[in-house]
Write a protein that holds these residues in place. Structure first.
Motif, short mmCIF file in Angstrom:
data_model
loop_
_atom_site.label_atom_id
_atom_site.label_comp_id
_atom_site.label_asym_id
_atom_site.label_seq_id
_atom_site.Cartn_x
_atom_site.Cartn_y
_atom_site.Cartn_z
N CYS A 232 0.83 -1.21 0.00
CA CYS A 232 0.00 0.00 0.00
C CYS A 232 0.86 1.26 0.00
N LEU A 233 1.90 1.26 0.83
CA LEU A 233 2.79 2.43 0.91
C LEU A 233 3.52 2.64 -0.41
N LEU A 234 3.97 1.55 -1.02
CA LEU A 234 4.68 1.68 -2.29
C LEU A 234 3.75 2.17 -3.40
N GLY A 235 2.49 1.73 -3.37
CA GLY A 235 1.51 2.20 -4.34
C GLY A 235 1.31 3.71 -4.24
N VAL A 374 3.01 -5.88 -14.11
CA VAL A 374 3.29 -6.75 -12.98
C VAL A 374 4.15 -7.95 -13.37
N PHE A 375 3.79 -8.62 -14.48
CA PHE A 375 4.57 -9.79 -14.90
C PHE A 375 6.03 -9.41 -15.14
N THR A 376 6.22 -8.30 -15.84
CA THR A 376 7.59 -7.85 -16.12
C THR A 376 8.34 -7.57 -14.83
N PRO A 393 6.04 -13.83 -2.46
CA PRO A 393 6.01 -12.50 -1.83
C PRO A 393 6.27 -11.36 -2.82
N LEU A 394 7.09 -11.63 -3.84
CA LEU A 394 7.31 -10.62 -4.90
C LEU A 394 5.98 -10.29 -5.57
N ALA A 395 5.26 -11.33 -5.96
CA ALA A 395 4.00 -11.12 -6.67
C ALA A 395 2.95 -10.46 -5.79
N ILE A 396 2.86 -10.87 -4.53
CA ILE A 396 1.86 -10.30 -3.62
C ILE A 396 2.10 -8.80 -3.43
N THR A 397 3.34 -8.42 -3.15
CA THR A 397 3.66 -7.00 -2.93
C THR A 397 3.42 -6.19 -4.20
N ALA A 398 3.80 -6.75 -5.33
CA ALA A 398 3.62 -6.05 -6.61
C ALA A 398 2.14 -5.87 -6.93
N LEU A 399 1.34 -6.90 -6.70
CA LEU A 399 -0.09 -6.81 -7.00
C LEU A 399 -0.80 -5.80 -6.10
N ILE A 400 -0.41 -5.75 -4.84
CA ILE A 400 -1.04 -4.79 -3.92
C ILE A 400 -0.69 -3.36 -4.33
N ALA A 401 0.59 -3.12 -4.63
CA ALA A 401 1.00 -1.78 -5.06
C ALA A 401 0.30 -1.40 -6.36
N ALA A 403 -2.62 -2.47 -7.39
CA ALA A 403 -4.03 -2.23 -7.09
C ALA A 403 -4.24 -0.84 -6.49
N VAL A 404 -3.31 -0.40 -5.65
CA VAL A 404 -3.43 0.94 -5.04
C VAL A 404 -3.37 2.03 -6.10
N VAL A 405 -2.41 1.91 -7.02
CA VAL A 405 -2.30 2.89 -8.11
C VAL A 405 -3.55 2.85 -8.98
N ASP A 406 -4.05 1.64 -9.24
CA ASP A 406 -5.26 1.48 -10.05
C ASP A 406 -6.46 2.12 -9.36
N LEU A 407 -6.51 2.00 -8.05
CA LEU A 407 -7.61 2.57 -7.26
C LEU A 407 -7.68 4.08 -7.43
N PHE A 408 -6.52 4.70 -7.59
CA PHE A 408 -6.46 6.15 -7.78
C PHE A 408 -6.37 6.54 -9.26
#
Length: 426
Positions: A232-235, A374-376, A393-401, A403-408
């Motif tokens: 979330c913070l990275l997003g 995300v895949f890249t 954990p790489l994929a989870i953190t990337a997907l959350i970040a 999603a946050v950018v997408d939300l905004f």
């Protein structure tokens, strides 16, 4: 029918192999010269602590470099910035330019800009150098427009592969972010070019990954709640970085009366105090990433690095200097992950050795949310760091970040930069 299909497949692969050899040699030379120049510049700044007159020499050299780069940009504005939006525009049929004029100017100006210590990455210019070299191969062979675009895409992948020794991620980046399609004639050409180019760069630089980071243990499942907060913070940080790049030109409002091709002189002059006091921060950021992964600094030092990197990376890119923000994104992600990790360690909520893991995850997540690839991101960090044990954990953190950018409603950065170029050109 089957024989015809096989012949076409072999032809696609041969196209990739040809492009890979040429681009691999070009970008390896580009990468080597930049590394040598940056190492020399860092030594000069360190010596300047004992011989202060060296600062005047560096200032004079930077002004000359700035004037040379300004002339090259004036002659061909297509070499400004990272070059990835221009390549993307070419493949979409919205931009086109002569290959030779852009190729040698991008090579020379990229070496001078990045090698002088500006906070710019080599990956964007490597992609454009690769695509323009491939454009030249297509012109020499006099192929049709469709095959020309495939060969250009292969050149872009080969350029990134040689820059980072990451052939799989490079192929995925071109297909996911630039080409947006996966037809039969594209992927073998692109992957073949990336693999051969990577082989050439491996011969030149060895087999060690470009960002080889050693960590002790896999990230424990019981600590995965950190990934949610960190993502979330990275997003949110990714949104800030996106806007800073998109509006980086506004930093040059005080210089509006000066032709914009001369703006490159501004960061080349202002880089002196940074080089003098913090030479480890110079360049795209790969040395800084490796340094903090070996010895994580205090929170205050990390915060200082974050501010300096954000402000000066924005200034460097906004000047139009030939260079990318691909590697600076990874450096910023590493710094943010290290800062979060150190805060959690101080609070007694995270074992200190796991900060290194968070640095790796943060690079992938920060890149994923800014580029919306995300895949890249996951593949890139896996190849660059040299680990396949932390994919989840790489994929989870990337997907959350992401999603946050997408939300905004954050958009892919290269799409936005391409739109800005098209608008400026009417």
């Amino acid at each position: 029918m089957n024989n015809d299909f096989r012949l076409k497949s072999v032809n696609y692969l041969l196209n990739g192999l040809t492009v890979g050899v040429v681009v691999g040699a070009l970008v390896s030379a580009f990468r080597w010269i930049i590394e040598q120049q940056l190492s020399f510049v860092e030594r000069l700044y360190i010596l300047a602590h004992q011989h202060h007159l060296l600062l005047l020499f560096i200032l004079g050299a930077n002004i000359i470099i700035g004037l040379v780069v300004a002339v090259l940009i004036k002659e061909n504005p297509n070499i400004k910035g990272s070059g990835i939006p221009q390549v993307k525009g070419q493949l979409l049929g919205k931009i086109d330019y002569p290959y030779w004029s852009a190729l040698w100017r991008k090579f020379v100006s990229g070496v001078l800009s990045i090698g002088s210590g500006l906070f710019l990455g080599r990956e964007g210019p490597s992609i454009q150098i690769g695509s323009t070299a491939a454009q030249g191969i297509a012109a020499f062979r006099n192929v049709d427009d469709e095959l020309r675009r495939v060969i250009i895409a292969a050149g872009a992948a080969a350029g990134l592969s040689a820059a980072f020794n990451a052939p799989i991620a490079s192929s995925m980046f071109v297909l996911e972010e630039i080409y947006h399609r996966f037809p039969l004639k594209v992927w073998p050409t692109v992957l073949g070019a990336a693999a051969v180019s990577n082989f050439v760069s491996t011969v030149a630089f060895g087999q060690q990954p470009a960002l080889h980071i050693v960590y002790q243990d896999a990230f424990p499942l019981g600590q995965y709640w950190h990934l949610i907060i960190l993502g979330c913070l990275l997003g949110l940080g990714g949104l800030v970085y996106q806007q800073s790049i998109l509006y980086s030109g506004t930093l040059f409002k005080p210089f509006q009366k000066i032709p914009n091709y001369l703006w490159v002189l501004v960061p080349l002059v202002l880089i002196l105090p940074i080089g003098y006091f913090m030479p480890i921060t110079l360049g795209g950021g790969n040395q800084l990433i490796l340094a903090i992964s070996k010895n994580v600094p205090s929170i205050s030092i990390l915060a200082l690095y974050i501010v300096v990197r954000l402000v000066f990376a924005t200034l460097s890119y906004g000047s139009g200097a030939p260079g990318g923000f691909f590697l600076p994104i990874l450096a910023m992600g590493a710094l943010l992950g290290a800062t979060y990790g150190q805060i959690m360690v101080q609070l007694g909520l995270l074992p200190a050795p796991l900060v290194i893991n968070l640095i790796i995850f943060s690079m992938a997540a920060y890149f994923a949310c800014i580029t919306k690839s995300v895949f890249t991101a996951v593949l890139l960090i896996t190849e660059m760091v040299g680990t396949v044990t932390e994919l989840m954990p790489l994929a989870i953190t990337a997907l959350i970040a992401y999603a946050v950018v997408d939300l905004f409603n954050g958009q892919p950065i290269y799409d936005q930069l391409l739109n800005n170029i098209i608008k400026k050109r009417g």
